[in-house]
Design a protein around this motif. Structure first.
Motif, mmCIF file in Angstrom:
data_model
loop_
_atom_site.group_PDB
_atom_site.id
_atom_site.type_symbol
_atom_site.label_atom_id
_atom_site.label_comp_id
_atom_site.label_asym_id
_atom_site.label_seq_id
_atom_site.Cartn_x
_atom_site.Cartn_y
_atom_site.Cartn_z
ATOM 1 N N ALA A 211 0.807 -1.218 0.000
ATOM 2 C CA ALA A 211 0.000 0.000 0.000
ATOM 3 C C ALA A 211 0.842 1.269 0.000
ATOM 4 N N SER A 212 2.050 1.231 0.569
ATOM 5 C CA SER A 212 2.896 2.419 0.620
ATOM 6 C C SER A 212 3.762 2.501 -0.630
ATOM 7 N N GLU A 241 2.077 1.323 -3.766
ATOM 8 C CA GLU A 241 0.910 2.212 -3.665
ATOM 9 C C GLU A 241 -0.341 1.547 -4.254
ATOM 10 N N THR A 242 -0.482 0.283 -3.930
ATOM 11 C CA THR A 242 -1.597 -0.519 -4.433
ATOM 12 C C THR A 242 -2.189 -1.322 -3.280
ATOM 13 N N ARG A 243 -3.497 -1.491 -3.284
ATOM 14 C CA ARG A 243 -4.177 -2.239 -2.231
ATOM 15 C C ARG A 243 -4.991 -3.393 -2.817
ATOM 16 N N SER A 255 -6.344 -2.241 -6.370
ATOM 17 C CA SER A 255 -6.834 -0.869 -6.475
ATOM 18 C C SER A 255 -6.413 -0.195 -7.765
#
Length: 449
Positions: A211-212, A241-243, A255
């Motif tokens: 996520a980061s 940066e993906t969930r 995401s």
């Protein structure tokens, strides 16, 4: 006098060992008693879970039997379900009490509360049904069996959709657990593919979702970027940066809009304090962790102590005020030694020590002969980092017995080929007999999922 230690992890084991040595005379005379309550009869050395999953270490050598090393302690296998510290009592559920539907009340004089942490999950559709954790030895070995079984499925089917889903492995979380588990298992699967006539390494999809904007923050930004480059060089799809938004119906939906049919979603996205903390009258902070002082006493409470993942311990070495020590094994082991000494100091009316340990760095394995490290300001990668990872953790695993066995296994692994056998049926040993006896097995007798 009874000292109750809740939890048999790093803090529980090392505190009990320290007290066992420091209070040897009192224990021998019956003036003191140490009771360790743990849901498992062993302590798991979690940094070795990825290597156990990859088959580099035997599962039984990743754990330390509590009864063997805590000879002067009373080890009780069960779980503390509530604590009333005002009355100095703990409610305990054991296997025996579960059968009778009752619980036991255990009184104590000093309390060491270190139940550890559990996986931090999110309300993602399908996660509870299809997700796989990676925090216990059982989960690590189960994941190894699962990965090999998926390769067996892919090798034996002619359906391209089933084959593609079986060979797609999604890992969620870019911390130590996720990166090391993915690195070791990808390395193992790549090696195992040579024994399948119709499965090649390039047929498999390995996906890391974070996520980061970085992975492995503990080893520093530069080594984190190197890790991303190294993983992508191995055709591992790293998505920052993906969930994970859903894994319902065995489809991982991210995401960024990507969709991956998969039978494997490994969840390693952090931990949270054990829920038993909420069933106590001890003070907690806003994140549900036990409020502690730099001396490892519970803040504002007498005769109660805390350390490890479940405790919020002030970091007196940090430049910024209000900082807390990270919930990791390095701090837990060192806190346990200070905690054990401070209990002895308190019993003997001596001044307490302050826990002050500067975090010296981190090491991470990315598979056989591959790793990253940032220790004492020095940055290492590749073989030197992997070697340092092994040396460091070999020095930290408890007992000489375990050190010798792990070293022997590493030596033998360097001389012989990897083991690539799946023993998934061990997870459900009665399934085959249920089928033979004319009943309907509750699971597939071959253990596949």
């Amino acid at each position: 006098m009874r000292i109750l230690i809740v939890g048999g992890g790093y803090v529980g084991l090392y505190t009990a060992l320290r007290l066992q040595r420091r209070l040897k005379r009192e224990l021998g005379r019956g003036e003191a008693e140490i009771v360790v309550v743990s849901p498992d009869p062993y302590m798991t050395y979690q940094p070795f879970l990825p290597e156990a999953a990859a088959g580099a270490i035997s599962p039984r050598h990743v754990v330390v039997p509590l009864r063997r090393v805590l000879e002067a302690c009373h080890v009780l296998i069960g779980e503390v379900t509530a604590v009333d510290h005002a009355k100095r009592t703990a409610t305990i559920a054991t296997l025996a009490t579960e059968e009778s539907g009752r619980t036991e009340q255990l009184s104590y004089d000093e309390l060491v509360f270190a139940p550890g942490s559990i996986s931090r999950t999110l309300p993602i559709p399908g996660l509870a049904d299809h997700g796989i954790g990676f925090k216990t030895l059982e989960e690590a070995i189960g994941l190894r069996n699962h990965v090999i079984e998926q390769m067996d499925i892919a090798s034996s089917t002619r359906d391209p959709a089933i084959r593609d889903a079986a060979l797609t492995f999604v890992f969620v979380g870019g911390g130590f657990a996720g990166v090391e588990a993915l690195g070791e298992l990808e390395d193992m699967a790549r090696y195992a593919a040579r024994y399948y006539h119709n499965v090649k390494p390039e047929d498999m999809k390995w996906i890391l979702v974070e996520a980061s904007d970085r992975i492995l923050p503990e080893v520093g930004e530069e080594m984190g970027r190197y890790t991303v480059t190294e993983l992508r060089r191995r055709n591992i799809d790293v998505r920052l940066e993906t969930r994970l938004q859903s894994c319902a119906d065995r489809v991982a939906v991210l995401s960024d809009g990507a969709r991956f049919p998969t039978r494997t979603v490994v969840w390693t996205a952090g931990v949270k304090p054990h829920p038993v903390l909420a069933a106590t009258d001890l003070p907690l902070n806003g994140r549900g962790r036990l409020k502690c002082t730099p001396q490892l006493t519970v803040d504002g409470v007498t005769h109660a102590w805390g350390a490890g993942d479940a405790a919020a311990v002030p970091d007196v070495t940090a430049p910024e005020p209000g900082a807390e020590t990270a919930p990791n094994a390095q701090h837990a082991v060192r806190q346990a030694k200070v905690l054990g000494d401070n209990i002895v100091h308190a019993l003997r009316k001596e001044p307490l020590e302050t826990y002050a340990h500067k975090y010296v760095g981190s090491v991470a394995s990315l598979g056989l002969h591959k790793g990253v490290a940032h220790v004492y300001g020095r940055k290492l990668k590749g073989y030197p980092a992997w070697f340092m990872h092994r040396v460091y953790h070999l020095s930290r695993v408890p007992t000489f017995n375990r050190k010798a066995r792990v070293l022997a296994e590493w030596t033998l692994a360097g001389l012989f080929k990897r083991e690539i056998v799946s023993l998934g049926s061990l997870e459900h040993p009665r399934a085959e007999f249920e089928l033979a006896a004319g009943g309907k097995p509750s699971v597939d007798p071959k253990g596949s999922s």
